[in-house]
Design a protein around this motif. Structure first.
Motif, PDB file in Angstrom:
ATOM      1  N   THR A 166      44.204  35.311  42.120  1.00 24.70           N
ATOM      2  CA  THR A 166      43.612  35.743  43.383  1.00 24.70           C
ATOM      3  C   THR A 166      43.418  34.559  44.329  1.00 24.70           C
ATOM      4  OG1 THR A 166      42.510  37.666  42.421  1.00 24.70           O
ATOM      5  CG2 THR A 166      41.528  36.767  44.423  1.00 24.70           C
ATOM      6  N   LEU A 167      43.102  33.402  43.770  1.00 24.73           N
ATOM      7  CA  LEU A 167      42.851  32.224  44.597  1.00 24.73           C
ATOM      8  C   LEU A 167      44.100  31.728  45.306  1.00 24.73           C
ATOM      9  CD1 LEU A 167      40.527  30.250  42.176  1.00 24.73           C
ATOM     10  CD2 LEU A 167      39.860  31.640  44.145  1.00 24.73           C
ATOM     11  N   ASP A 168      45.261  32.032  44.749  1.00 26.54           N
ATOM     12  CA  ASP A 168      46.493  31.510  45.324  1.00 26.54           C
ATOM     13  C   ASP A 168      47.608  32.552  45.235  1.00 26.54           C
ATOM     14  OD1 ASP A 168      48.216  29.628  46.466  1.00 26.54           O
ATOM     15  OD2 ASP A 168      48.931  29.001  44.500  1.00 26.54           O
ATOM     16  N   ASN A 169      47.454  33.650  45.975  1.00 29.17           N
ATOM     17  CA  ASN A 169      48.530  34.641  45.977  1.00 29.17           C
ATOM     18  C   ASN A 169      48.819  35.109  47.392  1.00 29.17           C
ATOM     19  OD1 ASN A 169      46.639  36.617  46.666  1.00 29.17           O
ATOM     20  ND2 ASN A 169      46.685  37.631  44.711  1.00 29.17           N
ATOM     21  N   SER A 170      49.892  35.843  47.522  1.00 29.34           N
ATOM     22  CA  SER A 170      50.292  36.355  48.836  1.00 29.34           C
ATOM     23  C   SER A 170      49.469  37.587  49.198  1.00 29.34           C
ATOM     24  CB  SER A 170      51.777  36.701  48.831  1.00 29.34           C
ATOM     25  OG  SER A 170      51.988  37.863  48.057  1.00 29.34           O
ATOM     26  N   GLU A 171      49.583  38.004  50.431  1.00 31.78           N
ATOM     27  CA  GLU A 171      48.865  39.185  50.902  1.00 31.78           C
ATOM     28  C   GLU A 171      49.406  40.463  50.273  1.00 31.78           C
ATOM     29  OE1 GLU A 171      46.135  39.367  52.878  1.00 31.78           O
ATOM     30  OE2 GLU A 171      46.098  37.197  52.747  1.00 31.78           O
ATOM     31  N   GLU A 172      50.590  40.401  49.684  1.00 33.05           N
ATOM     32  CA  GLU A 172      51.216  41.593  49.135  1.00 33.05           C
ATOM     33  C   GLU A 172      50.726  41.921  47.731  1.00 33.05           C
ATOM     34  OE1 GLU A 172      55.401  40.965  49.478  1.00 33.05           O
ATOM     35  OE2 GLU A 172      55.254  40.553  51.610  1.00 33.05           O
ATOM     36  N   GLU A 173      50.009  41.037  47.086  1.00 31.30           N
ATOM     37  CA  GLU A 173      49.539  41.258  45.737  1.00 31.30           C
ATOM     38  C   GLU A 173      48.079  41.693  45.750  1.00 31.30           C
ATOM     39  OE1 GLU A 173      50.263  37.846  43.303  1.00 31.30           O
ATOM     40  OE2 GLU A 173      52.268  37.589  44.095  1.00 31.30           O
ATOM     41  N   TYR A 174      47.666  42.343  44.665  1.00 25.79           N
ATOM     42  CA  TYR A 174      46.257  42.705  44.528  1.00 25.79           C
ATOM     43  C   TYR A 174      45.419  41.441  44.443  1.00 25.79           C
ATOM     44  CZ  TYR A 174      47.468  47.548  43.429  1.00 25.79           C
ATOM     45  OH  TYR A 174      47.918  48.828  43.476  1.00 25.79           O
ATOM     46  N   LYS A 175      44.263  41.477  45.084  1.00 24.34           N
ATOM     47  CA  LYS A 175      43.309  40.373  45.007  1.00 24.34           C
ATOM     48  C   LYS A 175      41.963  40.930  44.585  1.00 24.34           C
ATOM     49  CE  LYS A 175      45.086  37.289  48.556  1.00 24.34           C
ATOM     50  NZ  LYS A 175      44.727  36.485  49.714  1.00 24.34           N
ATOM     51  N   LEU A 176      41.253  40.156  43.817  1.00 23.64           N
ATOM     52  CA  LEU A 176      39.891  40.535  43.456  1.00 23.64           C
ATOM     53  C   LEU A 176      38.955  40.126  44.586  1.00 23.64           C
ATOM     54  CD1 LEU A 176      39.699  39.388  39.726  1.00 23.64           C
ATOM     55  CD2 LEU A 176      40.074  41.689  40.600  1.00 23.64           C
ATOM     56  N   PRO A 177      37.941  40.929  44.843  1.00 21.08           N
ATOM     57  CA  PRO A 177      36.956  40.571  45.874  1.00 21.08           C
ATOM     58  C   PRO A 177      35.952  39.563  45.319  1.00 21.08           C
ATOM     59  CG  PRO A 177      36.390  42.686  44.926  1.00 21.08           C
ATOM     60  CD  PRO A 177      37.683  42.261  44.285  1.00 21.08           C
ATOM     61  N   LEU A 178      36.367  38.331  45.224  1.00 18.97           N
ATOM     62  CA  LEU A 178      35.530  37.292  44.629  1.00 18.97           C
ATOM     63  C   LEU A 178      34.422  36.862  45.583  1.00 18.97           C
ATOM     64  CD1 LEU A 178      38.383  35.048  43.166  1.00 18.97           C
ATOM     65  CD2 LEU A 178      37.061  36.816  41.970  1.00 18.97           C
ATOM     66  N   ASN A 179      33.253  36.588  45.014  1.00 22.38           N
ATOM     67  CA  ASN A 179      32.167  36.054  45.845  1.00 22.38           C
ATOM     68  C   ASN A 179      32.328  34.531  45.929  1.00 22.38           C
ATOM     69  OD1 ASN A 179      30.861  34.821  43.560  1.00 22.38           O
ATOM     70  ND2 ASN A 179      29.831  36.749  43.098  1.00 22.38           N
ATOM     71  N   GLU A 180      31.482  33.893  46.718  1.00 18.64           N
ATOM     72  CA  GLU A 180      31.604  32.447  46.946  1.00 18.64           C
ATOM     73  C   GLU A 180      31.514  31.641  45.656  1.00 18.64           C
ATOM     74  OE1 GLU A 180      28.942  30.992  49.958  1.00 18.64           O
ATOM     75  OE2 GLU A 180      29.457  32.625  51.321  1.00 18.64           O
ATOM     76  N   ARG A 181      30.609  32.023  44.779  1.00 13.07           N
ATOM     77  CA  ARG A 181      30.426  31.288  43.514  1.00 13.07           C
ATOM     78  C   ARG A 181      31.666  31.433  42.628  1.00 13.07           C
ATOM     79  NH1 ARG A 181      28.802  26.908  41.192  1.00 13.07           N
ATOM     80  NH2 ARG A 181      27.897  27.181  39.153  1.00 13.07           N
ATOM     81  N   GLN A 182      32.242  32.629  42.580  1.00 13.08           N
ATOM     82  CA  GLN A 182      33.440  32.848  41.777  1.00 13.08           C
ATOM     83  C   GLN A 182      34.614  32.033  42.316  1.00 13.08           C
ATOM     84  OE1 GLN A 182      33.289  37.086  42.212  1.00 13.08           O
ATOM     85  NE2 GLN A 182      32.376  37.384  40.193  1.00 13.08           N
ATOM     86  N   VAL A 183      34.744  31.943  43.619  1.00 11.27           N
ATOM     87  CA  VAL A 183      35.802  31.133  44.227  1.00 11.27           C
ATOM     88  C   VAL A 183      35.596  29.664  43.877  1.00 11.27           C
ATOM     89  CG1 VAL A 183      36.765  30.322  46.418  1.00 11.27           C
ATOM     90  CG2 VAL A 183      36.295  32.759  46.092  1.00 11.27           C
ATOM     91  N   GLU A 184      34.358  29.192  44.031  1.00 11.46           N
ATOM     92  CA  GLU A 184      34.048  27.792  43.722  1.00 11.46           C
ATOM     93  C   GLU A 184      34.369  27.462  42.268  1.00 11.46           C
ATOM     94  OE1 GLU A 184      30.102  24.894  43.446  1.00 11.46           O
ATOM     95  OE2 GLU A 184      29.876  26.956  44.155  1.00 11.46           O
ATOM     96  N   LEU A 185      33.898  28.302  41.342  1.00 11.64           N
ATOM     97  CA  LEU A 185      34.148  28.059  39.925  1.00 11.64           C
ATOM     98  C   LEU A 185      35.628  28.218  39.585  1.00 11.64           C
ATOM     99  CD1 LEU A 185      31.028  29.874  38.462  1.00 11.64           C
ATOM    100  CD2 LEU A 185      31.491  27.405  38.382  1.00 11.64           C
ATOM    101  N   GLY A 186      36.299  29.138  40.255  1.00  8.63           N
ATOM    102  CA  GLY A 186      37.728  29.322  40.035  1.00  8.63           C
ATOM    103  C   GLY A 186      38.515  28.074  40.374  1.00  8.63           C
ATOM    104  N   TYR A 187      38.182  27.441  41.494  1.00  8.92           N
ATOM    105  CA  TYR A 187      38.876  26.209  41.872  1.00  8.92           C
ATOM    106  C   TYR A 187      38.543  25.060  40.921  1.00  8.92           C
ATOM    107  CZ  TYR A 187      40.933  28.099  46.103  1.00  8.92           C
ATOM    108  OH  TYR A 187      41.692  28.830  46.984  1.00  8.92           O
ATOM    109  N   ILE A 188      37.327  25.014  40.429  1.00  9.56           N
ATOM    110  CA  ILE A 188      36.966  23.989  39.436  1.00  9.56           C
ATOM    111  C   ILE A 188      37.790  24.192  38.165  1.00  9.56           C
ATOM    112  CG2 ILE A 188      35.110  23.180  37.895  1.00  9.56           C
ATOM    113  CD1 ILE A 188      33.154  23.804  40.243  1.00  9.56           C
ATOM    114  N   LEU A 189      37.922  25.443  37.745  1.00  7.82           N
ATOM    115  CA  LEU A 189      38.706  25.742  36.557  1.00  7.82           C
ATOM    116  C   LEU A 189      40.187  25.429  36.778  1.00  7.82           C
ATOM    117  CD1 LEU A 189      38.836  26.790  33.691  1.00  7.82           C
ATOM    118  CD2 LEU A 189      38.940  29.122  34.610  1.00  7.82           C
ATOM    119  N   LEU A 190      40.707  25.774  37.944  1.00  8.37           N
ATOM    120  CA  LEU A 190      42.105  25.442  38.247  1.00  8.37           C
ATOM    121  C   LEU A 190      42.348  23.940  38.159  1.00  8.37           C
ATOM    122  CD1 LEU A 190      43.184  27.694  41.266  1.00  8.37           C
ATOM    123  CD2 LEU A 190      44.289  27.532  39.037  1.00  8.37           C
TER     124      LEU A 190
END
Length: 99
Positions: free
Chosen positions: A11-35
Motif C-alpha cells: 500500500t505504501l508504494d503502489n499505483s492508483e490502480e491497485e487496492y490500497k489499505l486505508p492506513l492511518n498516520e501511525r501505520q504509515v510511519e511504522l510501515g516505512y520504518i519496517l520497509l
C-alpha cells in the motif's frame, strides 16, 4: 499476519490502480520504518509488533467503524472478495482469522 503486513507495505508504494489499505498516520510511519529495516536486512520484531497492534485497536471516536476506513476490515474484505463481486461466507473465514 504475514499477508496483512505484506499488503500494508504494498500500500505504501503502489499505483492508483491497485487496492490500497486505508492506513492511518501511525501505520504509515511504522510501515516505512519496517520497509527500511527490510531494505537494510535488519530484524525489527518490535516494529512488526507495533504495526500489527495498530490493526487490532479500534479507530478514533471521530472516525466511524467501517470495512472501508479500517485497514484490518478492509484487508479482510478485499482478500475475501470473489471475482463475481460476492464475498466468502463468514463461516469459511473463522479458521483463517483464528490463525
Amino acid at each position: 499476519m504475514v499477508d496483512l503486513l505484506a499488503f500494508t507495505l504494498r500500500t505504501l508504494d503502489n499505483s492508483e490502480e491497485e487496492y490500497k489499505l486505508p492506513l492511518n498516520e501511525r501505520q504509515v510511519e511504522l510501515g516505512y520504518i519496517l520497509l527500511q529495516a527490510l531494505h537494510d536486512k535488519e530484524k525489527d520484531i518490535s516494529t512488526i509488533h507495533q504495526l500489527f497492534y495498530t490493526f487490532m485497536t479500534l479507530p478514533t471516536d471521530d472516525q466511524p467503524l467501517s470495512k472501508w476506513n479500517d485497514a484490518l476490515q478492509c484487508f479482510l474484505t478485499v482478500t475475501n472478495l470473489h471475482e463475481d463481486g460476492t464475498f466468502k461466507p463468514a463461516s469459511e473465514l473463522t479458521a483463517e482469522i483464528c490463525q
